[in-house]
Design a protein around this motif. Structure first.
Motif, PDB file in Angstrom:
ATOM      1  N   ASP A 139      49.395 101.087  34.157  1.00  0.00           N
ATOM      2  CA  ASP A 139      49.219 102.719  33.677  1.00  0.00           C
ATOM      3  C   ASP A 139      48.361 103.614  33.120  1.00  0.00           C
ATOM      4  OD1 ASP A 139      51.037 102.670  32.435  1.00  0.00           O
ATOM      5  OD2 ASP A 139      52.864 103.301  33.388  1.00  0.00           O
ATOM      6  N   ALA A 140      48.655 105.221  33.081  1.00  0.00           N
ATOM      7  CA  ALA A 140      48.534 105.540  32.194  1.00  0.00           C
ATOM      8  C   ALA A 140      48.863 105.776  30.884  1.00  0.00           C
ATOM      9  CB  ALA A 140      48.000 106.888  32.277  1.00  0.00           C
ATOM     10  N   ASN A 141      50.020 105.027  30.608  1.00  0.00           N
ATOM     11  CA  ASN A 141      50.598 105.160  29.534  1.00  0.00           C
ATOM     12  C   ASN A 141      50.672 103.557  29.100  1.00  0.00           C
ATOM     13  OD1 ASN A 141      52.230 107.679  30.095  1.00  0.00           O
ATOM     14  ND2 ASN A 141      53.412 106.648  30.770  1.00  0.00           N
ATOM     15  N   GLY A 142      49.687 102.603  29.709  1.00  0.00           N
ATOM     16  CA  GLY A 142      49.522 101.512  28.863  1.00  0.00           C
ATOM     17  C   GLY A 142      50.591 100.376  29.423  1.00  0.00           C
ATOM     18  N   ASP A 143      51.558 101.093  30.022  1.00  0.00           N
ATOM     19  CA  ASP A 143      52.632 100.052  31.106  1.00  0.00           C
ATOM     20  C   ASP A 143      52.370  99.591  31.877  1.00  0.00           C
ATOM     21  OD1 ASP A 143      54.150 100.777  28.802  1.00  0.00           O
ATOM     22  OD2 ASP A 143      54.955 102.559  29.751  1.00  0.00           O
ATOM     23  N   ILE A 144      52.570  97.999  32.695  1.00  0.00           N
ATOM     24  CA  ILE A 144      52.168  97.538  33.252  1.00  0.00           C
ATOM     25  C   ILE A 144      52.997  97.737  34.742  1.00  0.00           C
ATOM     26  CG2 ILE A 144      52.176  95.655  35.427  1.00  0.00           C
ATOM     27  CD1 ILE A 144      51.635  93.053  31.836  1.00  0.00           C
ATOM     28  N   GLY A 145      52.233  98.054  35.513  1.00  0.00           N
ATOM     29  CA  GLY A 145      52.705  99.040  37.277  1.00  0.00           C
ATOM     30  C   GLY A 145      52.857  98.156  38.425  1.00  0.00           C
ATOM     31  N   GLN A 146      54.520  98.236  38.243  1.00  0.00           N
ATOM     32  CA  GLN A 146      54.750  96.531  39.254  1.00  0.00           C
ATOM     33  C   GLN A 146      53.618  97.086  40.584  1.00  0.00           C
ATOM     34  OE1 GLN A 146      56.318  93.951  38.348  1.00  0.00           O
ATOM     35  NE2 GLN A 146      55.867  93.364  40.330  1.00  0.00           N
ATOM     36  N   ARG A 147      53.970  98.581  41.074  1.00  0.00           N
ATOM     37  CA  ARG A 147      53.346  98.629  42.417  1.00  0.00           C
ATOM     38  C   ARG A 147      52.351  98.065  42.642  1.00  0.00           C
ATOM     39  NH1 ARG A 147      55.202 101.669  46.508  1.00  0.00           N
ATOM     40  NH2 ARG A 147      53.504 102.373  48.538  1.00  0.00           N
ATOM     41  N   SER A 148      51.333  98.734  41.468  1.00  0.00           N
ATOM     42  CA  SER A 148      49.678  97.853  41.292  1.00  0.00           C
ATOM     43  C   SER A 148      49.290  97.143  41.353  1.00  0.00           C
ATOM     44  CB  SER A 148      48.970  99.243  39.577  1.00  0.00           C
ATOM     45  OG  SER A 148      49.702 100.735  40.403  1.00  0.00           O
ATOM     46  N   PHE A 149      50.852  96.181  40.205  1.00  0.00           N
ATOM     47  CA  PHE A 149      49.914  94.275  40.343  1.00  0.00           C
ATOM     48  C   PHE A 149      50.890  94.076  41.626  1.00  0.00           C
ATOM     49  CE2 PHE A 149      52.295  90.839  38.886  1.00  0.00           C
ATOM     50  CZ  PHE A 149      50.868  90.431  38.587  1.00  0.00           C
ATOM     51  N   GLU A 150      51.394  94.320  42.270  1.00  0.00           N
ATOM     52  CA  GLU A 150      51.486  94.033  43.947  1.00  0.00           C
ATOM     53  C   GLU A 150      50.581  94.320  44.286  1.00  0.00           C
ATOM     54  OE1 GLU A 150      55.735  95.621  44.601  1.00  0.00           O
ATOM     55  OE2 GLU A 150      56.888  93.846  43.089  1.00  0.00           O
ATOM     56  N   ARG A 151      50.198  94.670  44.223  1.00  0.00           N
ATOM     57  CA  ARG A 151      48.696  95.576  45.998  1.00  0.00           C
ATOM     58  C   ARG A 151      47.811  94.323  45.154  1.00  0.00           C
ATOM     59  NH1 ARG A 151      47.771 100.123  48.082  1.00  0.00           N
ATOM     60  NH2 ARG A 151      45.949 100.792  48.961  1.00  0.00           N
ATOM     61  N   LEU A 152      47.569  94.564  43.725  1.00  0.00           N
ATOM     62  CA  LEU A 152      45.902  93.212  43.251  1.00  0.00           C
ATOM     63  C   LEU A 152      46.413  92.209  44.236  1.00  0.00           C
ATOM     64  CD1 LEU A 152      44.767  94.792  40.319  1.00  0.00           C
ATOM     65  CD2 LEU A 152      43.804  93.548  41.742  1.00  0.00           C
ATOM     66  N   GLN A 153      47.470  91.843  44.324  1.00  0.00           N
ATOM     67  CA  GLN A 153      48.099  90.267  43.973  1.00  0.00           C
ATOM     68  C   GLN A 153      47.798  90.195  45.731  1.00  0.00           C
ATOM     69  OE1 GLN A 153      52.123  89.920  42.492  1.00  0.00           O
ATOM     70  NE2 GLN A 153      50.724  87.899  42.004  1.00  0.00           N
ATOM     71  N   VAL A 154      48.213  91.225  46.280  1.00  0.00           N
ATOM     72  CA  VAL A 154      48.236  90.926  47.908  1.00  0.00           C
ATOM     73  C   VAL A 154      47.210  91.000  47.984  1.00  0.00           C
ATOM     74  CG1 VAL A 154      48.848  92.507  49.926  1.00  0.00           C
ATOM     75  CG2 VAL A 154      50.261  92.206  48.630  1.00  0.00           C
ATOM     76  N   VAL A 155      45.191  92.236  47.786  1.00  0.00           N
ATOM     77  CA  VAL A 155      44.322  92.166  47.593  1.00  0.00           C
ATOM     78  C   VAL A 155      43.804  90.499  47.835  1.00  0.00           C
ATOM     79  CG1 VAL A 155      42.310  93.395  47.021  1.00  0.00           C
ATOM     80  CG2 VAL A 155      44.146  94.623  48.104  1.00  0.00           C
ATOM     81  N   VAL A 156      44.282  90.047  46.278  1.00  0.00           N
ATOM     82  CA  VAL A 156      43.668  88.475  46.345  1.00  0.00           C
ATOM     83  C   VAL A 156      44.017  87.715  47.490  1.00  0.00           C
ATOM     84  CG1 VAL A 156      44.160  86.749  44.504  1.00  0.00           C
ATOM     85  CG2 VAL A 156      43.589  88.776  43.501  1.00  0.00           C
TER      86      VAL A 156
END
Length: 364
Positions: A86-103
């Motif tokens: 995210d904008a703070n440099g932390d791994i966004g769990q929701r964004s990570f899961e979204r990428l996993q679903v898309v892959v």
């Protein structure tokens, strides 16, 4: 006659295809079946189901050897996680899961009719990256290159795909063996509506001096677009065909800061490169299988899931200036709080008065 008799007799056999509930990945030492609750070891091709056959292009030249170590302890999982910061440099769990679903969706070679979408990988935008400036370097294309290790992929020039200069034969290289079509680095003039039928219908192909052909929709390759720009079009016809994935500028910022590349960050080895060990490849494949399982359980995310930042930059793109957008939002807020009717002529006059240099366009 002797030559013809040497060709294998394939009548009655069918290409092995993924189903609604399972996916097959093919390796040189056998095939792996992935379902929502299990992943098999490499099964010998002598046990191919239902007397099926497969395209040679769908079979990886690598072997699949299941690792006994924990899945995804580094490298590719870490790479995808960094795309989700995210904008703070932390791994966004929701964004990570979204990428996993898309892959998982891209690697599942089956079309659920109600979920035929185009995946759009776009740099996360902000006011400093106005209207999606051509910065790049965030890892979008690298992600697709890695997926090409498990998908027969064709890469097309996204910048050349625009209505004014569009080549009628731009898709001529696509054939039945392709599993993924990647429009790489699409420009802000990319004509998304030109591929509407390819996303939700049959995949139509024109080739020079040949009759047009079509790949039936249930066998059509999936489509991904990588871009630095918001894709034009915001009505339902566009949005229902898209799944937007915003990619973190983590790797671009590393490069700009001290010249660190993704290869430098990941142990001095290119992702999915020749220096990878058997353990690295095993972890990569197991992460892909995990993504497929997540997709089989969850399905794709809703098409309208986009960040407020992306919505804002898309509006700035339509307005042409961020100060104009801020002024428009202020006027609308005033009108809403006042509770009085404001006619178009009044609204337009207020806009011209407050921002006299604002461009006048149809999108206004």
């Amino acid at each position: 006659k002797s030559v013809l008799t040497s060709v294998p007799y394939l009548d009655g056999k069918k290409i092995l295809r993924d189903s609604k509930d399972s996916s097959y990945r093919l390796f040189s030492n056998g095939y792996v079946e992935v379902t929502s609750d299990k992943v098999t070891t490499a099964v010998p091709y002598a046990s191919f189901p239902n007397d099926s056959i497969a395209w040679n292009n769908s079979i990886s030249t690598r072997q699949y050897i299941q690792s006994e170590s924990s899945v995804g302890s580094h490298h590719f999982r870490s790479f995808v996680a960094n795309l989700s910061r995210d904008a703070n440099g932390d791994i966004g769990q929701r964004s990570f899961e979204r990428l996993q679903v898309v892959v998982g969706y891209l690697c599942h070679r089956y079309h659920r009719e109600s979920q035929r979408k185009c995946i759009i990988l776009i740099d996360r935008l902000d006011d400093e990256n106005l209207i999606g400036g051509s910065h790049g370097g965030t890892g979008k294309s690298l992600l697709i290159r890695c997926l090409s290790e498990v998908l027969h992929t064709i890469n097309l020039d996204g910048k050349a795909f625009k209505r004014s200069t569009q080549d009628r034969f731009a898709l001529a290289g696509v054939d039945e063996t392709h599993e993924l079509v990647n429009f790489d680095d699409a420009s802000q003039n990319f004509t998304f509506d030109s591929i509407f039928p390819h996303i939700t219908g049959d995949f139509h192909i024109r080739r020079l001096r040949q009759n047009p052909t079509s790949i039936p929709g249930h066998r059509a390759p999936k489509i991904v677009i990588t871009t630095n720009h918001p894709i034009p079009g915001s009505d339902t016809s566009y949005r229902r065909r898209q799944v937007l994935v915003e990619v973190s500028p983590f790797y671009r910022e590393l490069l700009e800061k001290d010249g660190t590349t993704p290869a430098d960050f990941h142990g001095g080895m290119e992702l999915c490169g020749e220096d990878w060990s058997d353990s690295d490849w095993s972890e990569f494949y197991q992460f892909i299988f995990e993504c497929i399982q997540i997709y089989l359980k969850q399905g794709l995310p809703k098409f309208d899931e986009e960040s407020e930042i992306h919505k804002r930059v898309s509006l700035i793109r339509r307005c042409g200036r961020k100060d104009l957008l801020d002024m428009l939002l202020g006027l609308l807020q005033e009108a809403s709080e006042g509770g009085e009717e404001v006619f178009c002529e009044q609204f337009y006059a207020q806009v011209r008065e407050r921002v006299p240099g604002a461009p006048q366009t149809d999108s206004m």
